[in-house]
Scaffold this motif. Structure first.
Motif, mmCIF file in Angstrom:
data_model
loop_
_atom_site.group_PDB
_atom_site.id
_atom_site.type_symbol
_atom_site.label_atom_id
_atom_site.label_comp_id
_atom_site.label_asym_id
_atom_site.label_seq_id
_atom_site.Cartn_x
_atom_site.Cartn_y
_atom_site.Cartn_z
ATOM 1 N N VAL A 200 0.864 -1.190 0.000
ATOM 2 C CA VAL A 200 0.000 0.000 0.000
ATOM 3 C C VAL A 200 0.895 1.232 0.000
ATOM 4 C CG1 VAL A 200 -1.819 1.246 1.254
ATOM 5 C CG2 VAL A 200 -1.745 -1.255 1.363
ATOM 6 N N THR A 201 0.639 2.170 -0.925
ATOM 7 C CA THR A 201 1.362 3.449 -0.842
ATOM 8 C C THR A 201 0.412 4.481 -0.227
ATOM 9 O OG1 THR A 201 0.746 4.324 -3.038
ATOM 10 C CG2 THR A 201 2.709 2.914 -2.925
ATOM 11 N N ALA A 202 0.957 5.343 0.611
ATOM 12 C CA ALA A 202 0.100 6.291 1.340
ATOM 13 C C ALA A 202 0.821 7.617 1.561
ATOM 14 C CB ALA A 202 -0.284 5.694 2.700
ATOM 15 N N ILE A 283 -1.935 -1.477 -3.755
ATOM 16 C CA ILE A 283 -2.984 -0.481 -3.514
ATOM 17 C C ILE A 283 -2.270 0.867 -3.502
ATOM 18 C CG2 ILE A 283 -4.679 0.348 -1.823
ATOM 19 C CD1 ILE A 283 -5.090 -2.586 -0.965
ATOM 20 N N PHE A 284 -2.488 1.656 -4.543
ATOM 21 C CA PHE A 284 -1.674 2.856 -4.732
ATOM 22 C C PHE A 284 -2.498 4.095 -4.380
ATOM 23 C CE2 PHE A 284 0.025 -0.528 -7.316
ATOM 24 C CZ PHE A 284 1.369 -0.490 -6.960
ATOM 25 N N ALA A 285 -2.413 4.472 -3.098
ATOM 26 C CA ALA A 285 -3.236 5.575 -2.618
ATOM 27 C C ALA A 285 -2.406 6.828 -2.351
ATOM 28 C CB ALA A 285 -3.954 5.162 -1.336
ATOM 29 N N ALA A 286 -1.096 6.754 -2.576
ATOM 30 C CA ALA A 286 -0.254 7.920 -2.265
ATOM 31 C C ALA A 286 -0.509 9.054 -3.244
ATOM 32 C CB ALA A 286 1.216 7.519 -2.308
ATOM 33 N N ALA A 287 -0.396 10.274 -2.730
ATOM 34 C CA ALA A 287 -0.475 11.461 -3.581
ATOM 35 C C ALA A 287 0.964 11.788 -3.986
ATOM 36 C CB ALA A 287 -1.112 12.604 -2.822
ATOM 37 N N VAL A 288 1.437 11.056 -4.982
ATOM 38 C CA VAL A 288 2.849 11.173 -5.390
ATOM 39 C C VAL A 288 3.011 12.437 -6.232
ATOM 40 C CG1 VAL A 288 4.734 9.957 -6.537
ATOM 41 C CG2 VAL A 288 2.831 8.642 -5.567
ATOM 42 N N ALA A 289 4.066 13.178 -5.959
ATOM 43 C CA ALA A 289 4.309 14.383 -6.769
ATOM 44 C C ALA A 289 4.603 13.961 -8.202
ATOM 45 C CB ALA A 289 5.484 15.162 -6.194
ATOM 46 N N ASP A 290 3.888 14.543 -9.152
ATOM 47 C CA ASP A 290 4.121 14.192 -10.559
ATOM 48 C C ASP A 290 5.435 14.782 -11.064
ATOM 49 O OD1 ASP A 290 1.758 12.740 -10.835
ATOM 50 O OD2 ASP A 290 0.585 14.560 -11.135
ATOM 51 N N ASN A 317 8.298 12.781 -12.567
ATOM 52 C CA ASN A 317 8.663 11.600 -11.767
ATOM 53 C C ASN A 317 8.114 10.339 -12.425
ATOM 54 O OD1 ASN A 317 10.068 12.725 -9.589
ATOM 55 N ND2 ASN A 317 8.149 13.453 -8.703
ATOM 56 N N PRO A 318 8.738 9.202 -12.160
ATOM 57 C CA PRO A 318 8.152 7.960 -12.676
ATOM 58 C C PRO A 318 6.793 7.727 -12.033
ATOM 59 C CG PRO A 318 9.996 7.503 -11.201
ATOM 60 C CD PRO A 318 9.944 8.987 -11.360
ATOM 61 N N ASP A 319 5.866 7.168 -12.780
ATOM 62 C CA ASP A 319 4.544 6.841 -12.238
ATOM 63 C C ASP A 319 4.625 5.430 -11.647
ATOM 64 O OD1 ASP A 319 1.819 5.905 -12.002
ATOM 65 O OD2 ASP A 319 1.259 7.678 -13.174
ATOM 66 N N ILE A 320 4.509 5.349 -10.336
ATOM 67 C CA ILE A 320 4.714 4.076 -9.633
ATOM 68 C C ILE A 320 3.639 3.075 -10.048
ATOM 69 C CG2 ILE A 320 4.947 2.987 -7.360
ATOM 70 C CD1 ILE A 320 5.562 5.853 -6.272
ATOM 71 N N LEU A 321 2.374 3.490 -9.914
ATOM 72 C CA LEU A 321 1.252 2.612 -10.248
ATOM 73 C C LEU A 321 1.355 2.120 -11.692
ATOM 74 C CD1 LEU A 321 -1.682 1.525 -10.409
ATOM 75 C CD2 LEU A 321 -2.483 3.853 -10.306
ATOM 76 N N ALA A 354 -10.858 6.125 -18.094
ATOM 77 C CA ALA A 354 -9.696 6.367 -18.964
ATOM 78 C C ALA A 354 -8.402 6.086 -18.202
ATOM 79 C CB ALA A 354 -9.718 7.809 -19.460
ATOM 80 N N LYS A 355 -8.362 6.507 -16.937
ATOM 81 C CA LYS A 355 -7.150 6.302 -16.137
ATOM 82 C C LYS A 355 -6.927 4.819 -15.834
ATOM 83 C CE LYS A 355 -5.698 9.858 -14.008
ATOM 84 N NZ LYS A 355 -5.528 10.993 -13.111
ATOM 85 N N LEU A 356 -8.012 4.117 -15.567
ATOM 86 C CA LEU A 356 -7.933 2.668 -15.294
ATOM 87 C C LEU A 356 -7.277 1.963 -16.483
ATOM 88 C CD1 LEU A 356 -9.669 0.251 -13.461
ATOM 89 C CD2 LEU A 356 -10.656 0.067 -15.729
HETATM 90 O O1 C5P Z 1 -2.125 10.208 -12.971
HETATM 91 P P1 C5P Z 1 -2.531 10.475 -11.568
HETATM 92 O O2 C5P Z 1 -1.471 11.154 -10.764
HETATM 93 O O3 C5P Z 1 -3.871 11.154 -11.442
HETATM 94 O O4 C5P Z 1 -2.727 9.007 -10.949
HETATM 95 C C1 C5P Z 1 -3.108 8.817 -9.645
HETATM 96 C C2 C5P Z 1 -2.803 7.415 -9.238
HETATM 97 O O5 C5P Z 1 -1.488 7.072 -9.655
HETATM 98 C C3 C5P Z 1 -2.827 7.233 -7.739
HETATM 99 O O6 C5P Z 1 -3.195 5.884 -7.460
HETATM 100 C C4 C5P Z 1 -1.384 7.501 -7.369
HETATM 101 O O7 C5P Z 1 -1.022 6.841 -6.148
HETATM 102 C C5 C5P Z 1 -0.632 6.913 -8.537
HETATM 103 N N1 C5P Z 1 0.619 7.582 -8.867
HETATM 104 C C6 C5P Z 1 1.789 6.913 -8.713
HETATM 105 N N2 C5P Z 1 2.973 7.516 -9.059
HETATM 106 C C7 C5P Z 1 2.979 8.771 -9.525
HETATM 107 C C8 C5P Z 1 1.787 9.476 -9.697
HETATM 108 C C9 C5P Z 1 0.623 8.862 -9.362
HETATM 109 O O8 C5P Z 1 1.768 5.772 -8.253
HETATM 110 N N3 C5P Z 1 4.146 9.329 -9.840
#
Ligand code: C5P
Length: 414
Positions: A200-202, A283-290, A317-321, A354-356
């Motif tokens: 889980v990311t948070a 479960i990717f719930a973190a608000a990761v900085a883009d 940043n790399p998109d983790i999810l 679309a995001k899914l």
């Molecule tokens: O593209 P967006 O930022 O809206 O996507 C949100 C989802 O992607 C969330 O589940 C967030 O945890 C994940 N995310 C991620 N890595 C990033 C940006 C978003 O895992 N760099």
């Protein structure tokens, strides 16, 4: 009373718990546990041993909603079969605090007082939270009793370390209330995630631009922590990758959840990539900085260095999810989020779909961060949920605990 995790869930209403209270200084803390379970509309009955009645009155527990409250085996107005009652009705039995004496009775099948007899006649989940002097806890007789009970399937919520009321220091004080509270909720939860490993990311991430300042967002981490706790309650082995979420006080995760603290999006990405091959779900719930600002040094950047102001370049940043979902094995399941700024819930559905698809998630929940009750730091959330089988729903505003519960139900169907 301090707030406990999940204490605003509605998913346990109607469950029944029997609470045993033994003679220990910690027995006053059982009142807070009782209040927290009652807040969830759990029906609580209680038994107070004779020694516990020297510390607290049964009236306290009756006043807080425990019903019935048993005081002794041979009380004149007691039903002759009262010692069998909890065994017929309760979904879980918890003894908090458990004294060394009651521990011995339970381990040896002794039924010489009401609580021990009720425990003997109870064949559901038994949760034991010992509390005693550190030397007593260290005694090999106590250790042997604990081992016997554990081997028979009782869940021991181990005492914590600290100074006991007598002044001795060591292990022996009753575990923190959230640990006991959640151990009982776990016993009341479906075990549909049992044995599955969940990542889980948070929380937010912090992206430094000099040695002391960073770029971030106001995520409290509550949605992610609720999901981590929920997966734990439902039997998963949880690893939580937490951004710095101690802004409003540290969010509680039980001891059995492995917590890894990270700061930046890059650190979260690296840790997630290392852990992912061993996981059954993400479960990717973190608000990761883009984006991250380009760092301009390890020292504090001084006003005098650029009195006219300055410009920072940002890199993505790399998109983790997205990265992990694209590289996953077919049996690994993925839940993601989308934080959007739109005016209606209806608008969220196509965005979530679309995001899914783009991120290759199984389930995706979108929320409106411009809605104060559903955004960063709120205790509640309202989400539009879609899954890869074409299911779409808009959920009403509810606690983050309940949102987490329902999202775990969707995810565990994959
Ligand atoms: O593209 P967006 O930022 O809206 O996507 C949100 C989802 O992607 C969330 O589940 C967030 O945890 C994940 N995310 C991620 N890595 C990033 C940006 C978003 O895992 N760099």
């Amino acid at each position: 009373m301090t707030e406990l995790p999940f204490d605003n869930s509605t998913r346990f209403a109607g469950k029944r718990v029997h609470l045993g209270i033994c003679g220990s200084i910690a027995c006053y803390r059982a009142a807070d546990l009782l209040r927290a379970w009652r807040k969830l509309n759990i029906h609580v009955s209680a038994t107070i041993t004779e020694s516990a009645q020297r510390f607290v009155s049964p009236m306290l527990f009756k006043s807080l909603g425990a019903m019935p409250v048993y005081e002794s085996m041979f009380a004149p107005d007691e039903d002759v079969f009262a010692h069998l009652e909890p065994g017929q009705h309760a979904h879980a039995m918890v003894v908090a605090p458990t004294s060394a004496d009651t521990l011995a009775r339970l381990a040896h099948g002794n039924a010489s007082d009401m609580l021990a007899a009720q425990a003997l006649a109870f064949d559901g989940p038994l949760i034991i939270a010992p509390a005693m002097n550190p030397r007593m806890w260290d005694n090999s007789a106590v250790k042997a009793n604990v081992a016997v009970l554990r081997e028979r399937g009782a869940h021991i919520v181990a005492p914590g370390h600290g100074e006991a009321a007598c002044g001795d220091t060591g292990f022996g004080r009753m575990a923190d209330l959230p640990e006991i509270f959640l151990a009982v909720l776990r016993a009341l939860s479906p075990q549909d995630m049992k044995g599955r490993k969940a990542l889980v990311t948070a929380g937010p991430t912090r992206e430094p631009w000099d040695g002391f300042r960073y770029w971030s967002n106001p995520s409290s981490g509550l949605m992610g922590a609720s999901l981590a706790v929920c997966a734990f309650l439902r039997g998963a082995e949880v690893t939580a990758l937490c951004g710095p979420i101690n802004v409003t006080g540290a969010l509680f995760l039980p001891d059995e959840v492995r917590r890894c603290a990270v700061e930046s999006a890059r650190e979260m990405f690296d840790a997630a990539q290392t852990l992912w091959p061993r996981m059954d779900m993400g479960i990717f719930a973190a608000a990761v900085a883009d984006f991250s600002p380009q760092s301009i040094g390890q020292k504090k950047f001084k006003k005098s260095e650029s009195p006219e102001g300055f410009t920072l370049a940002f890199h993505p940043n790399p998109d983790i999810l997205e990265t992990l979902a694209h590289s996953r094995k077919s049996e690994q399941k993925v839940l993601g989020f989308a934080a959007e700024t739109v005016s209606t819930m209806q608008e969220l559905l196509p965005m979530a779909a679309a995001k899914l698809k783009r991120k290759k998630a199984d389930v995706l929940a979108a929320n409106r961060v411009n809605e104060p009750a559903a955004g960063f730091c709120a205790p509640t959330n309202s989400v539009a949920v879609v899954d890869s089988r074409g299911r779409e729903e808009i959920w009403p505003m509810q606690s983050k605990a309940d949102v987490a519960w329902d999202l775990c139900s969707w995810l565990s169907q994959f």
